[in-house]
Design a protein around this motif. Structure first.
Motif, PDB file in Angstrom:
ATOM      1  N   VAL A 305       0.859  -1.189   0.000  1.00  0.00           N
ATOM      2  CA  VAL A 305       0.000   0.000   0.000  1.00  0.00           C
ATOM      3  C   VAL A 305       0.889   1.231   0.000  1.00  0.00           C
ATOM      4  CG1 VAL A 305      -1.798   1.265   1.233  1.00  0.00           C
ATOM      5  CG2 VAL A 305      -1.823  -1.232   1.207  1.00  0.00           C
ATOM      6  N   VAL A 306       0.709   2.079  -1.006  1.00  0.00           N
ATOM      7  CA  VAL A 306       1.604   3.226  -1.201  1.00  0.00           C
ATOM      8  C   VAL A 306       0.807   4.519  -1.287  1.00  0.00           C
ATOM      9  CG1 VAL A 306       3.398   1.859  -2.335  1.00  0.00           C
ATOM     10  CG2 VAL A 306       1.567   2.878  -3.713  1.00  0.00           C
ATOM     11  N   ARG A 307       1.465   5.609  -0.918  1.00  0.00           N
ATOM     12  CA  ARG A 307       0.900   6.937  -1.098  1.00  0.00           C
ATOM     13  C   ARG A 307       1.418   7.494  -2.417  1.00  0.00           C
ATOM     14  NH1 ARG A 307      -3.404   9.359   0.761  1.00  0.00           N
ATOM     15  NH2 ARG A 307      -2.861   8.897   2.927  1.00  0.00           N
ATOM     16  N   LEU A 308       0.486   7.987  -3.247  1.00  0.00           N
ATOM     17  CA  LEU A 308       0.842   8.525  -4.555  1.00  0.00           C
ATOM     18  C   LEU A 308       0.996  10.038  -4.486  1.00  0.00           C
ATOM     19  CD1 LEU A 308      -1.631   6.407  -6.724  1.00  0.00           C
ATOM     20  CD2 LEU A 308       0.771   5.927  -6.212  1.00  0.00           C
ATOM     21  N   GLY A 314      -2.841   3.950  -2.979  1.00  0.00           N
ATOM     22  CA  GLY A 314      -2.997   2.867  -3.944  1.00  0.00           C
ATOM     23  C   GLY A 314      -2.335   1.596  -3.473  1.00  0.00           C
ATOM     24  N   ILE A 315      -2.609   0.530  -4.183  1.00  0.00           N
ATOM     25  CA  ILE A 315      -2.010  -0.762  -3.873  1.00  0.00           C
ATOM     26  C   ILE A 315      -1.332  -1.298  -5.124  1.00  0.00           C
ATOM     27  CG2 ILE A 315      -4.101  -2.083  -4.428  1.00  0.00           C
ATOM     28  CD1 ILE A 315      -3.378  -3.931  -2.069  1.00  0.00           C
ATOM     29  N   ILE A 316      -0.163  -1.853  -4.933  1.00  0.00           N
ATOM     30  CA  ILE A 316       0.541  -2.487  -6.050  1.00  0.00           C
ATOM     31  C   ILE A 316      -0.175  -3.799  -6.346  1.00  0.00           C
ATOM     32  CG2 ILE A 316       2.735  -3.295  -6.954  1.00  0.00           C
ATOM     33  CD1 ILE A 316       2.704  -0.324  -6.102  1.00  0.00           C
ATOM     34  N   LEU A 331      -3.296   0.557  -8.323  1.00  0.00           N
ATOM     35  CA  LEU A 331      -4.717   0.882  -8.318  1.00  0.00           C
ATOM     36  C   LEU A 331      -5.031   1.715  -7.082  1.00  0.00           C
ATOM     37  CD1 LEU A 331      -6.162  -2.564  -9.421  1.00  0.00           C
ATOM     38  CD2 LEU A 331      -6.039  -0.495 -10.790  1.00  0.00           C
ATOM     39  N   ALA A 332      -5.551   2.926  -7.308  1.00  0.00           N
ATOM     40  CA  ALA A 332      -5.914   3.813  -6.204  1.00  0.00           C
ATOM     41  C   ALA A 332      -7.257   3.386  -5.632  1.00  0.00           C
ATOM     42  CB  ALA A 332      -5.971   5.257  -6.695  1.00  0.00           C
ATOM     43  N   PRO A 344     -11.665   0.713  -7.832  1.00  0.00           N
ATOM     44  CA  PRO A 344     -10.257   1.136  -7.817  1.00  0.00           C
ATOM     45  C   PRO A 344      -9.834   1.699  -9.168  1.00  0.00           C
ATOM     46  CG  PRO A 344     -10.440  -1.266  -7.801  1.00  0.00           C
ATOM     47  CD  PRO A 344     -11.818  -0.738  -7.604  1.00  0.00           C
ATOM     48  N   ARG A 345      -9.039   2.742  -9.130  1.00  0.00           N
ATOM     49  CA  ARG A 345      -8.672   3.455 -10.354  1.00  0.00           C
ATOM     50  C   ARG A 345      -7.203   3.217 -10.713  1.00  0.00           C
ATOM     51  NH1 ARG A 345     -11.583   9.245  -8.811  1.00  0.00           N
ATOM     52  NH2 ARG A 345     -13.712   8.401  -8.633  1.00  0.00           N
TER      53      ARG A 345
END
Length: 388
Positions: A305-308, A314-316, A331-332, A344-345
């Motif tokens: 889980v990452v911050r864009l 989003g998640i890888i 996907l955000a 999810p986007r």
């Protein structure tokens, strides 16, 4: 479910020569065949040779595979077999071999979804989740090492059963804060031998499987247990299982410690990342195998889980085919205000698009409930299939 989410599919032989029931894409999302165009024999090769994708909303036209639901069933069966064994009831080798084979087949269908989902889903029994995630990492190591199908299944089986007879203990230790008391410490030290002993009583479990279970806490420097073996005195499968076991523990949350995260700086430096992820354990592990596994998973493995840079979370969901540490798909699922996005986007990662700023744990240590199966284009499992 968004049409932009692609799922891997395997074409049934009966579809060859017939109109394609949907658009088919390659691993990079490039259209290979439009719906209605005849499927040639070259399109119907095995998943290890050429993985095909289709839109998640159309996947049922091609395949009824639901690997994430199957993972839940595997967990339920594993917990049941462990309970049967500790109660003294008879369990056959075929039951465990079937479970390992099913795990291998499920991983083959969609390895990214299986690994990401096993990292994100909150299971009722932490010991079951840990065994499944370790088994998936074992499958990755087996593939990287060129194992045959049977060798891979035996290594996966060892991962699933490495804590056999002690899964209740591992559940208790998951919720335990502080150092284990002497009794618990003794049980922890004895659990590899206990699992191997239980497997030895089951006629038909391969020797390499039992040996890997017995040795999965042996260390390169001789500091491991229960035998204190050194370097190559530990079998290759035992060394693989040790690496998979440690990484699975690092990437899952426990009561006394959260899951491990790392910075962008560490992600860009493979050696620094390796040292950060495995910590002091790296000196006790086979460095080559540890590096091999992290190389396959990439610096932000599926389920990260990452911050864009646009403020979204989003998640890888997919890694690159080259496994060079660059996520292929992000996907955000939370907007910049922290509200869940129903669909999810997909977000492109690059200098002119979004950038990964780092893991999202700094500003949101607890994620809201989310249907993680939808991230990989699968339907939500019913409550009755919840993993034990």
């Amino acid at each position: 479910m968004a049409d932009s989410i692609l799922r891997p599919v395997t074409l049934a032989p009966g579809l060859v020569g017939k109109p394609s029931p949907c658009d088919l894409f390659d691993v990079r999302g490039t259209l290979l065949l439009r719906e209605g165009v005849e499927i040639s024999p070259s399109m119907s090769v095995g998943p290890s040779e050429r993985r095909l994708y289709c839109r998640a909303s159309q996947a049922e036209r091609v395949s009824d595979a639901e690997p994430l639901k199957v993972l839940r069933d595997i967990g339920t069966a594993l917990a049941m077999l462990d309970e049967l064994i500790i109660s003294g009831q008879q369990v056959t080798a075929g039951e465990f071999l079937s479970l390992a084979s099913e795990t291998y087949a499920t991983w083959m269908i969609d390895p990214d979804a299986c690994i990401g989902f096993a990292r994100m889903e909150q299971y009722d029994r932490p010991s079951v989740c840990h065994a499944i995630l370790a088994a998936l990492f074992a499958a990755e190591l087996a593939a990287a090492h060129g194992f045959t199908r049977q060798e891979s299944i035996e290594l996966i089986g060892a991962a699933l059963t490495m804590n056999l007879g002690s899964m209740r203990l591992h559940d208790r230790m998951f919720a335990h804060v502080g150092q284990p008391d002497p009794e618990a410490r003794a049980a922890i030290d004895a659990h590899p031998a206990l699992a191997a002993q239980l497997l030895h009583r089951i006629d038909g479990i391969p020797e390499t499987w039992r040996t890997a279970v017995m040795q999965h806490h042996e260390s390169f420097d001789g500091s491991g247990y229960p035998l204190g073996l050194v370097r190559t005195e530990v079998s290759l499968q035992g060394r693989m299982l040790h690496v998979a076991d440690v990484l699975a523990a690092r990437l899952r949350e426990r009561k006394r410690r959260g899951p491990l995260f790392w910075s962008l700086h560490q992600a860009r430096d493979p050696q620094r990342l390796l040292q950060h992820v495995f910590g002091p354990d790296l000196d006790r592990l086979d460095h080559i195998l540890a590096r091999l596994l992290m190389g396959r998973l990439g610096s932000f493995p599926p389920g990260s889980v990452v911050r864009l840079s646009n403020g979204e979370m989003g998640i890888i969901s997919r890694r690159t085919a080259e496994a060079d540490g660059t996520p292929r798909e992000v996907l955000a699922f939370l907007d910049p205000s922290g509200r869940p996005q129903h669909v999810p986007r997909p977000r492109r990662i690059g200098p002119r698009d979004c950038r990964i700023q780092g893991y999202a744990h700094d500003d949101q240590p607890r994620l809201p409930p989310y249907d993680w199966q939808s991230i990989w284009g699968y339907q939500q499992a019913s409550a009755s299939t919840k993993l034990m």
